[in-house]
Design an enzyme around this catalytic site. Sequence first.
Site, PDB file in Angstrom:
ATOM      1  N   TYR A   5       0.827  -1.202   0.000  1.00  0.00           N
ATOM      2  CA  TYR A   5       0.000   0.000   0.000  1.00  0.00           C
ATOM      3  C   TYR A   5       0.856   1.244   0.000  1.00  0.00           C
ATOM      4  CZ  TYR A   5       0.857   0.974   4.988  1.00  0.00           C
ATOM      5  OH  TYR A   5       1.435   1.283   6.187  1.00  0.00           O
ATOM      6  N   LYS A  41       6.528  -1.861   1.881  1.00  0.00           N
ATOM      7  CA  LYS A  41       5.334  -1.296   2.532  1.00  0.00           C
ATOM      8  C   LYS A  41       4.173  -2.268   2.375  1.00  0.00           C
ATOM      9  CE  LYS A  41       3.168   3.226   3.253  1.00  0.00           C
ATOM     10  NZ  LYS A  41       3.299   3.251   4.713  1.00  0.00           N
ATOM     11  N   GLU A  99      11.788   2.579  14.289  1.00  0.00           N
ATOM     12  CA  GLU A  99      10.885   3.626  13.806  1.00  0.00           C
ATOM     13  C   GLU A  99       9.572   3.522  14.585  1.00  0.00           C
ATOM     14  OE1 GLU A  99       9.722   2.870   9.689  1.00  0.00           O
ATOM     15  OE2 GLU A  99       9.861   0.717  10.058  1.00  0.00           O
ATOM     16  N   LEU A 116      11.009   1.386   7.159  1.00  0.00           N
ATOM     17  CA  LEU A 116      10.400   1.858   5.920  1.00  0.00           C
ATOM     18  C   LEU A 116      11.140   3.121   5.473  1.00  0.00           C
ATOM     19  CD1 LEU A 116       7.949   1.336   3.986  1.00  0.00           C
ATOM     20  CD2 LEU A 116       6.947   3.329   5.081  1.00  0.00           C
TER      21      LEU A 116
HETATM   22  N1  PDD Z   1       2.741   5.056   7.319  1.00  0.00           N
HETATM   23  N2  PDD Z   1       7.391   3.896   8.981  1.00  0.00           N
HETATM   24  C1  PDD Z   1       6.265   3.154   8.927  1.00  0.00           C
HETATM   25  C2  PDD Z   1       6.259   1.807   9.537  1.00  0.00           C
HETATM   26  C3  PDD Z   1       5.134   3.675   8.258  1.00  0.00           C
HETATM   27  O1  PDD Z   1       4.015   2.930   8.185  1.00  0.00           O
HETATM   28  C4  PDD Z   1       5.171   4.983   7.705  1.00  0.00           C
HETATM   29  C5  PDD Z   1       3.991   5.589   6.993  1.00  0.00           C
HETATM   30  C6  PDD Z   1       6.373   5.717   7.819  1.00  0.00           C
HETATM   31  C7  PDD Z   1       6.517   7.097   7.223  1.00  0.00           C
HETATM   32  O2  PDD Z   1       6.573   7.034   5.817  1.00  0.00           O
HETATM   33  P1  PDD Z   1       6.040   8.237   4.910  1.00  0.00           P
HETATM   34  O3  PDD Z   1       6.799   9.433   5.355  1.00  0.00           O
HETATM   35  O4  PDD Z   1       6.385   7.830   3.525  1.00  0.00           O
HETATM   36  O5  PDD Z   1       4.570   8.374   5.169  1.00  0.00           O
HETATM   37  C8  PDD Z   1       7.455   5.131   8.440  1.00  0.00           C
HETATM   38  C9  PDD Z   1       1.533   5.512   6.669  1.00  0.00           C
HETATM   39  C10 PDD Z   1       1.282   6.976   6.815  1.00  0.00           C
HETATM   40  C11 PDD Z   1       0.382   4.646   7.173  1.00  0.00           C
HETATM   41  O6  PDD Z   1       0.624   3.464   7.371  1.00  0.00           O
HETATM   42  O7  PDD Z   1      -0.743   5.141   7.328  1.00  0.00           O
END
Ligand code: PDD
Length: 287
Positions: free
Chosen positions: A33, A147, A180, A205
């Site tokens: 996703y 992801k 993270e 991620l």
């Molecule tokens: N999540 N780390 C994890 C485990 C994440 O699921 C996300 C983002 C990030 C930050 O990535 P980005 O800056 O590309 O949004 C880091 C999204 C927002 C979610 O699962 O809703």
Amino acid sequence: MPRYAYVNGRYLPHGQAAVHIEDRGYQFADGVYEVVPVAGGRAVDEIPHLDRLERSLAELRIAMPISRRALELVSRELLRRNDLRDGLIYIQITRGVAPRNHAFPAHARPALVMTTKRMGFAGQSKFKDGVAVITVPDLRWARRDIKTINLLPNCLAKQAAAEAGAYEALQVDDEGNVTEGTSSNAWIVTRDGKLVTRHLSNDILHGVTRRTILAIATEEGVAFEERPFTVEEALGAREAFVTSATSFVTPVVEIDGGRVGGGKPGPLTRRLLAWYRDYVAGLRDSA
Ligand code: PDD
């Protein structure tokens, strides 16, 4: 006005949008996703988000269900139909529908679902006051760079945070280093003013917001280091924050009940948030 979802080639009212019970996403979490922020009716950082989507798919050997150009057009059309100015686009691609069997099906067609969600980013108290986080052991698999929709450890950790009255849980590896958040990347500002976030590897991620913040820091001459940091270092740090497509730059003022930076959002965190907001609003060039 009805809210539309896109499901395998059709725009359907959100309440009627559905996928088959033998979709491998439903049975095996066999899919990926993306969450793309939307500001002023425009997708933010769409290119790196779609790059990451294609990479996640390639790592799992799932084909793109439609061309990248078509995906971009569908997301524009969904924004238009849902009259979305500020919020996010959710994109999910699974390996498709097939009789349940762990090995890949020979002929399944990848399934694509897209939805939007309205969200206001302005004036949220978390930006002004900061948030509390807890720490939990990182229970996830070894390919956190993909992801995937397999988010059970993240859900368990976020629930633990919610039950503790906290906003997010920072996950911690076997060496005591923060990997993270459950849906965000983690950062600190050291006593000597250096920005620190964990280096890219399969352990985290590769956040798109993380990438943009590092580009902004470079432009603004803010020194940074990409390396692991421990919970103790974070507790003793001058500032801490988390980043994601939906939380932007969210100040962290408490970790496991201990105050960080005197319990108030720090000055560099606030500056980064302001720069990032300008970037999202199109007031500053793509970094
Ligand atoms: N999540 N780390 C994890 C485990 C994440 O699921 C996300 C983002 C990030 C930050 O990535 P980005 O800056 O590309 O949004 C880091 C999204 C927002 C979610 O699962 O809703």
